[in-house]
Design a protein around this motif. Structure first.
Motif, PDB file in Angstrom:
ATOM      1  N   ILE A  28       0.869  -1.178   0.000  1.00  0.00           N
ATOM      2  CA  ILE A  28       0.000   0.000   0.000  1.00  0.00           C
ATOM      3  C   ILE A  28       0.906   1.228   0.000  1.00  0.00           C
ATOM      4  CG2 ILE A  28      -1.813   1.259   1.198  1.00  0.00           C
ATOM      5  CD1 ILE A  28      -2.494  -1.428   2.598  1.00  0.00           C
ATOM      6  N   ALA A  29       0.839   1.980  -1.073  1.00  0.00           N
ATOM      7  CA  ALA A  29       1.646   3.196  -1.193  1.00  0.00           C
ATOM      8  C   ALA A  29       0.890   4.365  -0.562  1.00  0.00           C
ATOM      9  CB  ALA A  29       1.945   3.477  -2.662  1.00  0.00           C
ATOM     10  N   LYS A  30       1.632   5.376  -0.097  1.00  0.00           N
ATOM     11  CA  LYS A  30       0.984   6.525   0.543  1.00  0.00           C
ATOM     12  C   LYS A  30       0.441   7.522  -0.474  1.00  0.00           C
ATOM     13  CE  LYS A  30       5.306   8.984   1.186  1.00  0.00           C
ATOM     14  NZ  LYS A  30       6.303   9.448   2.124  1.00  0.00           N
ATOM     15  N   ASP A  31       1.028   7.535  -1.684  1.00  0.00           N
ATOM     16  CA  ASP A  31       0.557   8.434  -2.740  1.00  0.00           C
ATOM     17  C   ASP A  31       0.973   7.887  -4.105  1.00  0.00           C
ATOM     18  OD1 ASP A  31       3.288   9.212  -3.144  1.00  0.00           O
ATOM     19  OD2 ASP A  31       3.065  10.819  -1.681  1.00  0.00           O
ATOM     20  N   VAL A  32       0.517   8.534  -5.154  1.00  0.00           N
ATOM     21  CA  VAL A  32       0.784   8.067  -6.517  1.00  0.00           C
ATOM     22  C   VAL A  32       2.282   8.051  -6.822  1.00  0.00           C
ATOM     23  CG1 VAL A  32       0.421   8.572  -8.963  1.00  0.00           C
ATOM     24  CG2 VAL A  32      -1.475   8.795  -7.365  1.00  0.00           C
ATOM     25  N   GLU A  33       2.992   9.052  -6.363  1.00  0.00           N
ATOM     26  CA  GLU A  33       4.434   9.113  -6.625  1.00  0.00           C
ATOM     27  C   GLU A  33       5.157   7.929  -6.001  1.00  0.00           C
ATOM     28  OE1 GLU A  33       7.623  10.367  -8.573  1.00  0.00           O
ATOM     29  OE2 GLU A  33       5.649  11.275  -8.740  1.00  0.00           O
ATOM     30  N   GLU A  34       4.846   7.622  -4.747  1.00  0.00           N
ATOM     31  CA  GLU A  34       5.468   6.469  -4.095  1.00  0.00           C
ATOM     32  C   GLU A  34       5.081   5.172  -4.808  1.00  0.00           C
ATOM     33  OE1 GLU A  34       6.217   4.941   0.369  1.00  0.00           O
ATOM     34  OE2 GLU A  34       4.093   5.039  -0.191  1.00  0.00           O
ATOM     35  N   GLN A  35       3.843   5.088  -5.260  1.00  0.00           N
ATOM     36  CA  GLN A  35       3.368   3.907  -5.979  1.00  0.00           C
ATOM     37  C   GLN A  35       4.205   3.674  -7.245  1.00  0.00           C
ATOM     38  OE1 GLN A  35      -0.603   4.304  -7.610  1.00  0.00           O
ATOM     39  NE2 GLN A  35      -1.071   2.171  -7.168  1.00  0.00           N
ATOM     40  N   LYS A  36       4.448   4.723  -7.993  1.00  0.00           N
ATOM     41  CA  LYS A  36       5.246   4.612  -9.224  1.00  0.00           C
ATOM     42  C   LYS A  36       6.696   4.229  -8.929  1.00  0.00           C
ATOM     43  CE  LYS A  36       2.424   7.790 -11.908  1.00  0.00           C
ATOM     44  NZ  LYS A  36       2.364   9.086 -12.583  1.00  0.00           N
ATOM     45  N   ILE A  37       7.262   4.806  -7.880  1.00  0.00           N
ATOM     46  CA  ILE A  37       8.646   4.503  -7.509  1.00  0.00           C
ATOM     47  C   ILE A  37       8.777   3.050  -7.075  1.00  0.00           C
ATOM     48  CG2 ILE A  37      10.464   4.981  -5.805  1.00  0.00           C
ATOM     49  CD1 ILE A  37       9.503   7.952  -5.922  1.00  0.00           C
ATOM     50  N   LEU A  38       7.838   2.583  -6.255  1.00  0.00           N
ATOM     51  CA  LEU A  38       7.859   1.181  -5.827  1.00  0.00           C
ATOM     52  C   LEU A  38       7.789   0.245  -7.027  1.00  0.00           C
ATOM     53  CD1 LEU A  38       5.452   1.283  -2.747  1.00  0.00           C
ATOM     54  CD2 LEU A  38       7.875   0.658  -2.705  1.00  0.00           C
ATOM     55  N   CYS A  39       6.898   0.540  -7.953  1.00  0.00           N
ATOM     56  CA  CYS A  39       6.761  -0.287  -9.155  1.00  0.00           C
ATOM     57  C   CYS A  39       8.055  -0.339  -9.939  1.00  0.00           C
ATOM     58  CB  CYS A  39       5.656   0.258 -10.051  1.00  0.00           C
ATOM     59  SG  CYS A  39       4.018   0.003  -9.403  1.00  0.00           S
ATOM     60  N   ARG A  40       8.616   0.818 -10.184  1.00  0.00           N
ATOM     61  CA  ARG A  40       9.850   0.892 -10.980  1.00  0.00           C
ATOM     62  C   ARG A  40      10.986   0.130 -10.309  1.00  0.00           C
ATOM     63  NH1 ARG A  40      12.026   6.275 -10.469  1.00  0.00           N
ATOM     64  NH2 ARG A  40      13.036   5.308  -8.711  1.00  0.00           N
ATOM     65  N   ASP A  41      11.177   0.352  -9.016  1.00  0.00           N
ATOM     66  CA  ASP A  41      12.301  -0.259  -8.314  1.00  0.00           C
ATOM     67  C   ASP A  41      12.168  -1.774  -8.203  1.00  0.00           C
ATOM     68  OD1 ASP A  41      13.326   2.273  -8.057  1.00  0.00           O
ATOM     69  OD2 ASP A  41      12.898   2.461  -5.909  1.00  0.00           O
ATOM     70  N   ILE A  42      10.973  -2.238  -7.874  1.00  0.00           N
ATOM     71  CA  ILE A  42      10.760  -3.687  -7.751  1.00  0.00           C
ATOM     72  C   ILE A  42      10.896  -4.363  -9.108  1.00  0.00           C
ATOM     73  CG2 ILE A  42       9.065  -5.491  -7.208  1.00  0.00           C
ATOM     74  CD1 ILE A  42       7.983  -3.538  -5.036  1.00  0.00           C
ATOM     75  N   ALA A  43      10.293  -3.791 -10.128  1.00  0.00           N
ATOM     76  CA  ALA A  43      10.372  -4.379 -11.470  1.00  0.00           C
ATOM     77  C   ALA A  43      11.812  -4.431 -11.959  1.00  0.00           C
ATOM     78  CB  ALA A  43       9.503  -3.601 -12.437  1.00  0.00           C
ATOM     79  N   LYS A  44      12.566  -3.388 -11.706  1.00  0.00           N
ATOM     80  CA  LYS A  44      13.969  -3.355 -12.131  1.00  0.00           C
ATOM     81  C   LYS A  44      14.766  -4.433 -11.404  1.00  0.00           C
ATOM     82  CE  LYS A  44      17.931  -0.255 -12.539  1.00  0.00           C
ATOM     83  NZ  LYS A  44      18.442   1.096 -12.255  1.00  0.00           N
ATOM     84  N   ALA A  45      14.573  -4.539 -10.103  1.00  0.00           N
ATOM     85  CA  ALA A  45      15.305  -5.525  -9.309  1.00  0.00           C
ATOM     86  C   ALA A  45      14.959  -6.959  -9.710  1.00  0.00           C
ATOM     87  CB  ALA A  45      15.017  -5.321  -7.825  1.00  0.00           C
ATOM     88  N   MET A  46      13.715  -7.199 -10.078  1.00  0.00           N
ATOM     89  CA  MET A  46      13.257  -8.543 -10.422  1.00  0.00           C
ATOM     90  C   MET A  46      13.296  -8.826 -11.920  1.00  0.00           C
ATOM     91  SD  MET A  46      12.658  -9.773  -7.475  1.00  0.00           S
ATOM     92  CE  MET A  46      11.856 -11.286  -7.901  1.00  0.00           C
ATOM     93  N   ARG A  47      13.705  -7.812 -12.699  1.00  0.00           N
ATOM     94  CA  ARG A  47      13.692  -7.928 -14.167  1.00  0.00           C
ATOM     95  C   ARG A  47      12.315  -8.379 -14.643  1.00  0.00           C
ATOM     96  NH1 ARG A  47      19.565 -10.734 -14.832  1.00  0.00           N
ATOM     97  NH2 ARG A  47      20.739  -8.928 -14.141  1.00  0.00           N
ATOM     98  N   ALA A  48      11.319  -7.629 -14.183  1.00  0.00           N
ATOM     99  CA  ALA A  48       9.923  -7.952 -14.456  1.00  0.00           C
ATOM    100  C   ALA A  48       9.249  -6.802 -15.209  1.00  0.00           C
ATOM    101  CB  ALA A  48       9.192  -8.218 -13.137  1.00  0.00           C
ATOM    102  N   VAL A  49       7.986  -6.995 -15.526  1.00  0.00           N
ATOM    103  CA  VAL A  49       7.199  -6.033 -16.291  1.00  0.00           C
ATOM    104  C   VAL A  49       6.126  -5.435 -15.379  1.00  0.00           C
ATOM    105  CG1 VAL A  49       5.606  -5.810 -18.232  1.00  0.00           C
ATOM    106  CG2 VAL A  49       7.568  -7.334 -18.403  1.00  0.00           C
ATOM    107  N   VAL A  50       5.883  -4.133 -15.541  1.00  0.00           N
ATOM    108  CA  VAL A  50       4.839  -3.445 -14.777  1.00  0.00           C
ATOM    109  C   VAL A  50       3.638  -3.215 -15.686  1.00  0.00           C
ATOM    110  CG1 VAL A  50       4.224  -1.323 -13.549  1.00  0.00           C
ATOM    111  CG2 VAL A  50       6.528  -2.260 -13.333  1.00  0.00           C
ATOM    112  N   SER A  51       2.459  -3.457 -15.139  1.00  0.00           N
ATOM    113  CA  SER A  51       1.221  -3.187 -15.872  1.00  0.00           C
ATOM    114  C   SER A  51       0.265  -2.438 -14.948  1.00  0.00           C
ATOM    115  CB  SER A  51       0.592  -4.499 -16.332  1.00  0.00           C
ATOM    116  OG  SER A  51      -0.565  -4.245 -17.084  1.00  0.00           O
TER     117      SER A  51
END
Length: 62
Positions: A28-51
């Motif tokens: 659960i992100a606190k705002d849209v900006e944190e949500q986008k950052i979490l997505c980017r960082d996790i996807a990059k670390a896992m070499r995964a795709v965000v949708s």
């Protein structure tokens, strides 16, 4: 040749009402900006795709 099965690694939302537990990891992100950052960082670390879903939530798939 066997097909690889896609797996949802994480679900990232701003709405705690959508959290039900189980697999995958739900954040659960606190705002849209944190949500986008979490997505980017996790996807990059896992070499995964965000949708992004129509509801505004994101899933990370590998």
């Amino acid at each position: 040749m066997a097909k690889e099965k896609a797996e949802i690694i994480a679900y990232i939302t701003l709405n705690k009402e959508r959290v039900f537990g189980g697999n995958p990891l739900i954040l659960i992100a606190k705002d849209v900006e944190e949500q986008k950052i979490l997505c980017r960082d996790i996807a990059k670390a896992m070499r995964a795709v965000v949708s992004q879903l129509n509801c505004g939530d994101y899933i990370i798939i590998k």
